[in-house]
Scaffold this motif. Structure first.
Motif, PDB file in Angstrom:
ATOM      1  N   ALA A 110       5.130   6.380 -12.994  1.00  0.00           N
ATOM      2  CA  ALA A 110       5.377   4.952 -13.579  1.00  0.00           C
ATOM      3  C   ALA A 110       6.583   4.164 -13.013  1.00  0.00           C
ATOM      4  O   ALA A 110       6.758   2.959 -13.028  1.00  0.00           O
ATOM      5  CB  ALA A 110       5.381   5.163 -15.107  1.00  0.00           C
ATOM      6  N   VAL A 111       7.649   5.110 -12.721  1.00  0.00           N
ATOM      7  CA  VAL A 111       8.999   4.497 -12.416  1.00  0.00           C
ATOM      8  C   VAL A 111       8.788   3.869 -10.973  1.00  0.00           C
ATOM      9  O   VAL A 111       9.312   2.966 -10.612  1.00  0.00           O
ATOM     10  CB  VAL A 111      10.103   5.499 -12.577  1.00  0.00           C
ATOM     11  CG1 VAL A 111      11.452   4.877 -11.808  1.00  0.00           C
ATOM     12  CG2 VAL A 111      10.381   5.980 -14.055  1.00  0.00           C
ATOM     13  N   ALA A 112       8.338   4.811 -10.379  1.00  0.00           N
ATOM     14  CA  ALA A 112       8.099   4.380  -8.794  1.00  0.00           C
ATOM     15  C   ALA A 112       7.151   3.087  -8.889  1.00  0.00           C
ATOM     16  O   ALA A 112       7.304   2.223  -7.917  1.00  0.00           O
ATOM     17  CB  ALA A 112       7.527   5.617  -8.008  1.00  0.00           C
ATOM     18  N   LEU A 113       6.296   3.255  -9.362  1.00  0.00           N
ATOM     19  CA  LEU A 113       5.203   1.763  -9.403  1.00  0.00           C
ATOM     20  C   LEU A 113       5.933   0.729  -9.825  1.00  0.00           C
ATOM     21  O   LEU A 113       5.764  -0.537  -9.394  1.00  0.00           O
ATOM     22  CB  LEU A 113       3.928   2.041 -10.310  1.00  0.00           C
ATOM     23  CG  LEU A 113       2.664   2.627  -9.436  1.00  0.00           C
ATOM     24  CD1 LEU A 113       1.692   2.675 -10.388  1.00  0.00           C
ATOM     25  CD2 LEU A 113       2.418   1.845  -8.344  1.00  0.00           C
TER      26      LEU A 113
ATOM     27  N   TRP B 296       0.738  -1.261   0.024  1.00  0.00           N
ATOM     28  CA  TRP B 296      -0.031  -0.146  -0.130  1.00  0.00           C
ATOM     29  C   TRP B 296       0.669   1.158  -0.008  1.00  0.00           C
ATOM     30  O   TRP B 296       1.969   1.155   0.550  1.00  0.00           O
ATOM     31  CB  TRP B 296      -0.868  -0.026   1.151  1.00  0.00           C
ATOM     32  CG  TRP B 296      -0.497  -0.110   2.452  1.00  0.00           C
ATOM     33  CD1 TRP B 296      -0.260  -0.878   3.406  1.00  0.00           C
ATOM     34  CD2 TRP B 296      -0.164   1.183   3.331  1.00  0.00           C
ATOM     35  NE1 TRP B 296       0.029  -0.358   4.773  1.00  0.00           N
ATOM     36  CE2 TRP B 296       0.235   0.744   4.729  1.00  0.00           C
ATOM     37  CE3 TRP B 296      -0.218   2.686   3.063  1.00  0.00           C
ATOM     38  CZ2 TRP B 296       0.479   1.719   5.627  1.00  0.00           C
ATOM     39  CZ3 TRP B 296       0.067   3.573   4.105  1.00  0.00           C
ATOM     40  CH2 TRP B 296       0.493   2.982   5.317  1.00  0.00           C
ATOM     41  N   SER B 297       0.241   2.366  -0.330  1.00  0.00           N
ATOM     42  CA  SER B 297       0.972   3.454  -0.740  1.00  0.00           C
ATOM     43  C   SER B 297       2.269   3.396  -1.397  1.00  0.00           C
ATOM     44  O   SER B 297       3.161   3.789  -0.974  1.00  0.00           O
ATOM     45  CB  SER B 297       1.202   4.271   0.555  1.00  0.00           C
ATOM     46  OG  SER B 297       1.488   5.516   0.485  1.00  0.00           O
ATOM     47  N   PRO B 298       2.355   2.715  -2.654  1.00  0.00           N
ATOM     48  CA  PRO B 298       3.620   2.649  -3.378  1.00  0.00           C
ATOM     49  C   PRO B 298       4.019   3.755  -3.826  1.00  0.00           C
ATOM     50  O   PRO B 298       5.215   3.697  -4.459  1.00  0.00           O
ATOM     51  CB  PRO B 298       3.017   1.482  -4.574  1.00  0.00           C
ATOM     52  CG  PRO B 298       1.615   1.798  -4.557  1.00  0.00           C
ATOM     53  CD  PRO B 298       1.224   2.207  -3.298  1.00  0.00           C
ATOM     54  N   LEU B 299       3.404   4.875  -4.026  1.00  0.00           N
ATOM     55  CA  LEU B 299       4.071   6.153  -4.360  1.00  0.00           C
ATOM     56  C   LEU B 299       4.359   7.125  -3.405  1.00  0.00           C
ATOM     57  O   LEU B 299       4.431   8.151  -3.607  1.00  0.00           O
ATOM     58  CB  LEU B 299       2.939   6.689  -5.460  1.00  0.00           C
ATOM     59  CG  LEU B 299       2.504   5.992  -6.544  1.00  0.00           C
ATOM     60  CD1 LEU B 299       1.116   6.582  -7.279  1.00  0.00           C
ATOM     61  CD2 LEU B 299       3.624   5.701  -7.413  1.00  0.00           C
TER      62      LEU B 299
ATOM     63  N   VAL C 290       6.478  -9.279  -3.980  1.00  0.00           N
ATOM     64  CA  VAL C 290       5.297  -8.435  -4.333  1.00  0.00           C
ATOM     65  C   VAL C 290       4.338  -8.812  -5.040  1.00  0.00           C
ATOM     66  O   VAL C 290       4.790  -9.330  -6.238  1.00  0.00           O
ATOM     67  CB  VAL C 290       5.603  -6.982  -4.631  1.00  0.00           C
ATOM     68  CG1 VAL C 290       4.753  -6.192  -4.937  1.00  0.00           C
ATOM     69  CG2 VAL C 290       6.592  -6.309  -3.468  1.00  0.00           C
ATOM     70  N   ALA C 291       3.163  -9.277  -4.691  1.00  0.00           N
ATOM     71  CA  ALA C 291       1.953  -9.526  -5.616  1.00  0.00           C
ATOM     72  C   ALA C 291       1.512  -8.492  -6.744  1.00  0.00           C
ATOM     73  O   ALA C 291       1.326  -8.649  -7.813  1.00  0.00           O
ATOM     74  CB  ALA C 291       1.097 -10.287  -5.045  1.00  0.00           C
ATOM     75  N   ALA C 292       1.319  -7.397  -5.735  1.00  0.00           N
ATOM     76  CA  ALA C 292       0.614  -6.148  -6.428  1.00  0.00           C
ATOM     77  C   ALA C 292       0.811  -5.121  -5.568  1.00  0.00           C
ATOM     78  O   ALA C 292       0.467  -5.088  -4.362  1.00  0.00           O
ATOM     79  CB  ALA C 292      -0.680  -6.428  -6.877  1.00  0.00           C
ATOM     80  N   PRO C 293       0.999  -3.929  -6.027  1.00  0.00           N
ATOM     81  CA  PRO C 293       0.860  -2.656  -5.397  1.00  0.00           C
ATOM     82  C   PRO C 293      -0.596  -2.134  -5.504  1.00  0.00           C
ATOM     83  O   PRO C 293      -1.309  -2.489  -6.456  1.00  0.00           O
ATOM     84  CB  PRO C 293       1.880  -1.543  -6.243  1.00  0.00           C
ATOM     85  CG  PRO C 293       2.783  -2.459  -7.418  1.00  0.00           C
ATOM     86  CD  PRO C 293       1.820  -3.559  -7.426  1.00  0.00           C
ATOM     87  N   LEU C 294      -1.091  -1.589  -4.394  1.00  0.00           N
ATOM     88  CA  LEU C 294      -2.430  -0.941  -4.566  1.00  0.00           C
ATOM     89  C   LEU C 294      -2.280   0.466  -4.657  1.00  0.00           C
ATOM     90  O   LEU C 294      -1.886   1.072  -3.680  1.00  0.00           O
ATOM     91  CB  LEU C 294      -2.992  -1.356  -2.978  1.00  0.00           C
ATOM     92  CG  LEU C 294      -3.032  -2.824  -2.810  1.00  0.00           C
ATOM     93  CD1 LEU C 294      -3.635  -3.203  -1.428  1.00  0.00           C
ATOM     94  CD2 LEU C 294      -3.883  -3.740  -3.906  1.00  0.00           C
ATOM     95  N   VAL C 295      -3.020   0.750  -5.842  1.00  0.00           N
ATOM     96  CA  VAL C 295      -3.102   2.469  -6.154  1.00  0.00           C
ATOM     97  C   VAL C 295      -4.327   3.027  -5.724  1.00  0.00           C
ATOM     98  O   VAL C 295      -5.460   2.343  -6.218  1.00  0.00           O
ATOM     99  CB  VAL C 295      -2.652   2.662  -7.581  1.00  0.00           C
ATOM    100  CG1 VAL C 295      -2.966   4.140  -7.882  1.00  0.00           C
ATOM    101  CG2 VAL C 295      -1.257   1.829  -7.906  1.00  0.00           C
ATOM    102  N   GLY C 296      -4.553   3.939  -4.871  1.00  0.00           N
ATOM    103  CA  GLY C 296      -5.633   4.683  -4.533  1.00  0.00           C
ATOM    104  C   GLY C 296      -5.453   5.934  -5.199  1.00  0.00           C
ATOM    105  O   GLY C 296      -4.829   6.723  -4.895  1.00  0.00           O
ATOM    106  N   ALA C 297      -6.329   6.371  -6.106  1.00  0.00           N
ATOM    107  CA  ALA C 297      -6.408   7.610  -6.853  1.00  0.00           C
ATOM    108  C   ALA C 297      -7.789   8.265  -6.629  1.00  0.00           C
ATOM    109  O   ALA C 297      -8.844   7.730  -6.359  1.00  0.00           O
ATOM    110  CB  ALA C 297      -6.722   7.095  -8.559  1.00  0.00           C
TER     111      ALA C 297
END
Length: 300
Positions: free
Chosen positions: A250-253, A191-194, A262-269
């Motif tokens: 895009a680079v950070a993600l 979570w909060s990958p950015l 890591v299975a997946a980053p979770l992006v909250g937009a």
């Protein structure tokens, strides 16, 4: 099996209304996404309600991996069997579902024995109310203890995930959580990958008026990542993005998406435009030399 990027819904019902949420979900599914993460406390339950409505009107329920959480209350943490199972029933009511695909303990509760918390997860699966179970915000030793307990006896449900904050600005999970996850066969959901929005580069010159850092309630959430060390990392991400012809987002993600475990980053937009920008990261694979450089500058 989940998409390599998940959709977080913490802002749904609190800043993101039903129409915007519907647009986000449609955009996400059209791009091939399927993992949607919520929690019973997001928007005071409104996030789950909105998602439940959209599963009937915007997308096919069978196309979505629905993940929710329980265990955080206005008074603190409560991972007792009584609270967790009652919270799950309320979540199912709000979601208008008879089961969720992934049910997670939102945080470690030191006042409740592991065996009681894990027994609640077992009951959720055995009763058909959840298909898989995981945890959230568990440290390395906490994850190792819980995962070992679940594997110690036939019939207990293995933990499939630990959802933790993980980004170029927050690499603490690499010390204990990721090794524990890899050893126990548990995936990491980031979570909060950015970096709480900081890695997008929007704070490089000033604090935008419409940003989290400009709001009194969220100012303290962003502030830890606005120091000099974070600024150096953000500049390195921006330099890499310029060289690749993509966005810093895009680079950070892409960096966290491809980290071990890591299975997946979770992006909250907050908006569909922000989500669309995040989805473009799926097309990016960082060259080894750029990944190594980002590893070096963010290794604190």
């Amino acid at each position: 099996m989940v998409s390599r990027l998940g959709l977080g819904t913490m802002t749904w019902g609190e800043g993101t209304g039903p129409e915007e949420a519907a647009a986000q979900l449609a955009e996400f599914v059209d791009a091939g996404g399927n993992l949607v993460d919520t929690a019973d406390v997001y928007g005071g339950g409104r996030s789950e309600q909105i998602l439940g409505q959209l599963l009937r009107t915007v997308v096919d329920r069978d196309d979505i991996v629905v993940a929710t959480k329980a265990g955080v209350t206005p008074r603190g943490y409560d991972s007792s069997r009584r609270h967790l199972l009652a919270a799950l029933d309320r979540s199912l009511d709000r979601l208008c579902l008879d089961h969720v695909d992934l049910w997670q303990v939102h945080a470690h509760d030191p006042a409740t024995p592991y065996e009681e918390t894990m027994a609640a997860l077992d009951e959720a699966v055995s009763s058909g109310r959840a298909r898989y179970v995981g945890v959230s915000n568990y440290g390395g030793w906490q994850l190792a203890t819980a995962a070992t307990w679940q594997r110690a006896w036939p019939g207990r449900q293995p933990l499939v995930s630990d959802q933790v904050e993980y980004s170029l600005l927050q690499r603490d999970p690499e010390r204990e959580v990721v090794p524990a996850a890899l050893d126990s066969g548990t995936s990491v959901l980031a979570w909060s990958p950015l970096g709480r929005g900081v890695l997008t580069g929007k704070y490089r010159n000033a604090i935008p008026a419409d940003s989290r850092a400009a709001r009194d309630r969220l100012e303290d959430f962003v502030a830890p990542y606005l120091g000099e060390q974070s600024a150096r990392i953000v500049e390195s991400v921006a330099t890499a993005a310029d060289g690749l012809g993509v966005t810093p987002l895009a680079v950070a993600l892409a960096w966290v998406r491809d980290q071990p475990g890591v299975a997946a980053p979770l992006v909250g937009a907050r908006t569909t435009a922000q989500l669309r920008a995040a989805l473009q990261a799926e097309e990016l694979t960082l060259p080894d030399e750029i990944r190594d450089a980002l590893d070096d500058v963010s290794d604190v």
